[in-house]
Design a protein around this motif. Sequence first.
Motif, PDB file in Angstrom:
ATOM      1  N   UNK A  48       0.835  -1.204   0.000  1.00 40.43           N
ATOM      2  CA  UNK A  48       0.000   0.000   0.000  1.00 40.43           C
ATOM      3  C   UNK A  48       0.867   1.251   0.000  1.00 40.43           C
ATOM      4  N   UNK A  49       1.900   1.280   0.854  1.00 44.15           N
ATOM      5  CA  UNK A  49       2.760   2.460   0.966  1.00 44.15           C
ATOM      6  C   UNK A  49       3.471   2.749  -0.361  1.00 44.15           C
ATOM      7  N   UNK A  50       3.998   1.727  -0.995  1.00 42.25           N
ATOM      8  CA  UNK A  50       4.699   1.918  -2.267  1.00 42.25           C
ATOM      9  C   UNK A  50       3.737   2.386  -3.353  1.00 42.25           C
ATOM     10  N   UNK A  51       2.536   1.838  -3.339  1.00 38.69           N
ATOM     11  CA  UNK A  51       1.531   2.230  -4.330  1.00 38.69           C
ATOM     12  C   UNK A  51       1.156   3.704  -4.161  1.00 38.69           C
ATOM     13  N   UNK A  52       0.867   4.122  -2.926  1.00 38.53           N
ATOM     14  CA  UNK A  52       0.449   5.499  -2.692  1.00 38.53           C
ATOM     15  C   UNK A  52       1.586   6.484  -2.952  1.00 38.53           C
ATOM     16  N   UNK A  53       2.810   6.096  -2.633  1.00 44.06           N
ATOM     17  CA  UNK A  53       3.953   6.984  -2.859  1.00 44.06           C
ATOM     18  C   UNK A  53       4.109   7.298  -4.348  1.00 44.06           C
ATOM     19  N   UNK A  54       3.718   6.347  -5.203  1.00 45.34           N
ATOM     20  CA  UNK A  54       3.884   6.516  -6.647  1.00 45.34           C
ATOM     21  C   UNK A  54       2.612   6.959  -7.352  1.00 45.34           C
ATOM     22  N   UNK A  55       1.491   6.990  -6.636  1.00 47.60           N
ATOM     23  CA  UNK A  55       0.229   7.391  -7.263  1.00 47.60           C
ATOM     24  C   UNK A  55       0.218   8.902  -7.477  1.00 47.60           C
ATOM     25  N   UNK A  56      -0.045   9.373  -8.688  1.00 52.86           N
ATOM     26  CA  UNK A  56      -0.067  10.820  -8.927  1.00 52.86           C
ATOM     27  C   UNK A  56      -1.025  11.540  -7.975  1.00 52.86           C
ATOM     28  N   UNK A  57      -0.599  12.692  -7.503  1.00 55.44           N
ATOM     29  CA  UNK A  57      -1.391  13.436  -6.523  1.00 55.44           C
ATOM     30  C   UNK A  57      -2.751  13.852  -7.059  1.00 55.44           C
ATOM     31  N   UNK A 154      -1.707   2.461  13.321  1.00 52.22           N
ATOM     32  CA  UNK A 154      -0.731   2.590  12.252  1.00 52.22           C
ATOM     33  C   UNK A 154      -1.460   2.998  10.972  1.00 52.22           C
ATOM     34  N   UNK A 155      -0.898   3.956  10.261  1.00 51.19           N
ATOM     35  CA  UNK A 155      -1.520   4.439   9.031  1.00 51.19           C
ATOM     36  C   UNK A 155      -0.476   4.527   7.926  1.00 51.19           C
ATOM     37  N   UNK A 156      -0.960   4.583   6.691  1.00 55.88           N
ATOM     38  CA  UNK A 156      -0.142   4.953   5.546  1.00 55.88           C
ATOM     39  C   UNK A 156      -0.715   6.261   5.023  1.00 55.88           C
ATOM     40  N   UNK A 157       0.132   7.267   4.895  1.00 53.97           N
ATOM     41  CA  UNK A 157      -0.333   8.579   4.440  1.00 53.97           C
ATOM     42  C   UNK A 157      -0.531   8.581   2.921  1.00 53.97           C
ATOM     43  N   UNK A 158      -1.160   9.628   2.429  1.00 56.00           N
ATOM     44  CA  UNK A 158      -1.376   9.769   0.992  1.00 56.00           C
ATOM     45  C   UNK A 158      -0.051   9.821   0.237  1.00 56.00           C
ATOM     46  N   UNK A 159       1.017  10.232   0.914  1.00 56.88           N
ATOM     47  CA  UNK A 159       2.339  10.309   0.287  1.00 56.88           C
ATOM     48  C   UNK A 159       3.124   8.995   0.417  1.00 56.88           C
ATOM     49  N   UNK A 162       4.657   5.478   6.231  1.00 55.35           N
ATOM     50  CA  UNK A 162       4.063   4.622   7.263  1.00 55.35           C
ATOM     51  C   UNK A 162       4.307   5.245   8.635  1.00 55.35           C
ATOM     52  N   UNK A 163       3.232   5.490   9.385  1.00 54.45           N
ATOM     53  CA  UNK A 163       3.318   6.154  10.678  1.00 54.45           C
ATOM     54  C   UNK A 163       2.574   5.369  11.746  1.00 54.45           C
ATOM     55  N   UNK A 164       3.044   5.501  12.985  1.00 56.90           N
ATOM     56  CA  UNK A 164       2.277   5.028  14.138  1.00 56.90           C
ATOM     57  C   UNK A 164       1.889   6.253  14.967  1.00 56.90           C
ATOM     58  N   UNK A 183      -5.059   9.647   4.878  1.00 64.77           N
ATOM     59  CA  UNK A 183      -4.415   8.562   5.609  1.00 64.77           C
ATOM     60  C   UNK A 183      -5.269   7.310   5.634  1.00 64.77           C
ATOM     61  N   UNK A 184      -4.633   6.150   5.495  1.00 65.08           N
ATOM     62  CA  UNK A 184      -5.320   4.863   5.497  1.00 65.08           C
ATOM     63  C   UNK A 184      -4.920   4.098   6.749  1.00 65.08           C
ATOM     64  N   UNK A 185      -5.881   3.774   7.604  1.00 65.08           N
ATOM     65  CA  UNK A 185      -5.608   2.966   8.790  1.00 65.08           C
ATOM     66  C   UNK A 185      -5.260   1.553   8.346  1.00 65.08           C
ATOM     67  N   UNK A 186      -4.154   0.999   8.861  1.00 70.26           N
ATOM     68  CA  UNK A 186      -3.759  -0.367   8.514  1.00 70.26           C
ATOM     69  C   UNK A 186      -3.770  -1.318   9.704  1.00 70.26           C
ATOM     70  N   UNK A 187      -3.550  -0.794  10.915  1.00 70.17           N
ATOM     71  CA  UNK A 187      -3.497  -1.649  12.104  1.00 70.17           C
ATOM     72  C   UNK A 187      -3.736  -0.811  13.337  1.00 70.17           C
ATOM     73  N   UNK A 188      -4.226  -1.433  14.409  1.00 72.65           N
ATOM     74  CA  UNK A 188      -4.474  -0.700  15.650  1.00 72.65           C
ATOM     75  C   UNK A 188      -4.275  -1.627  16.842  1.00 72.65           C
TER      76      UNK A 188
END
Length: 309
Positions: A48-57, A154-159, A162-164, A183-188
């Motif tokens: 998910x993180x790699x996909x969002x990092x490369x997805x055009x804004x 834990x989330x993955x941002x639009x950019x 990966x953050x906690x 931001x996309x929630x991935x775990x809690x």
Amino acid sequence: MNAIATGAFVLPPLKGRVEAQADLGALTWFRVGGPAEYLVKPADARDLAQFLAALPEDVALTVVGAASNLIIRDGGIAGVVIRLARGFSAVTVEADGIVCGAAALDATVAEHAAAAGLAGLEFLSGIPGSIGGAVAMNAGAYGSDIKACLDWVEIVTRQGEELRLSAEDLHLSYRHSQLPPGGVVTRARLRAMPGDQTLIAARMAEIRDSRTKTQPVRARTGGSTFANPPGQKAWELIDAAGCRGLVRGGAQVSELHCNFLLNTGGATAADLEGLGEEVRRRVMEATGVSLAWEIKRIGQNLPRVAVVA
């Protein structure tokens, strides 16, 4: 894992699955709604993180969970729709809590806690949906909510970062959290405490029995439609405005619990949303209270077709 060419843009590489013009209505509890331009199911958080990092804004991004508290409009959703699936459903029991993926169902997490003799998460057994959505809207019922038990998320941002974040970082309030935009929630991690398994099981049985008796749990519905105004109950205001059983097309206000909308079999998203707006109008006219939608409505309406006499 190659990039995927589309008519308007190029989707970044993905280990997971991509489906064009995916039927979203079939995923929602209401069973209505148009297609996603592209439905993306990442394999895991790194994917998910790699996909969002490369997805055009400039590509529109929408995240859906279990779609239990959601109306997807009949025109569907443009751009990319993210739905977390198998790679985000793990549940791990710890001595004083549960670590769970965002796709884990609320009821499943409650059952794991009960089996481990952990108390404090019984309320989740009465909430339809998944943990990601529960965190995003600070879901609550039966005397508790996510704010009362969340340690971190834990989330993955639009950019693609990966953050906690701590529960305090989200500034949780009634049916609201301040997740970073996109931001996309991935775990809690949810706190719990050792308890008596018999009492935990009895409380969960009480919640299930209450839901069955007071809510249309076997219907095509979407959970509570409107948030309770401060010091008031939405269903009482709706009932006072004479909306119990109100019908629009294939949509109906539940006779059993009038803060629930039903798809009686042939409803469109426009029927459901239009009925909700009519309920809001009547409640405002009768009581002076403006009801706020708790169900999220996303996507595009179908264009109206002009009728020429």
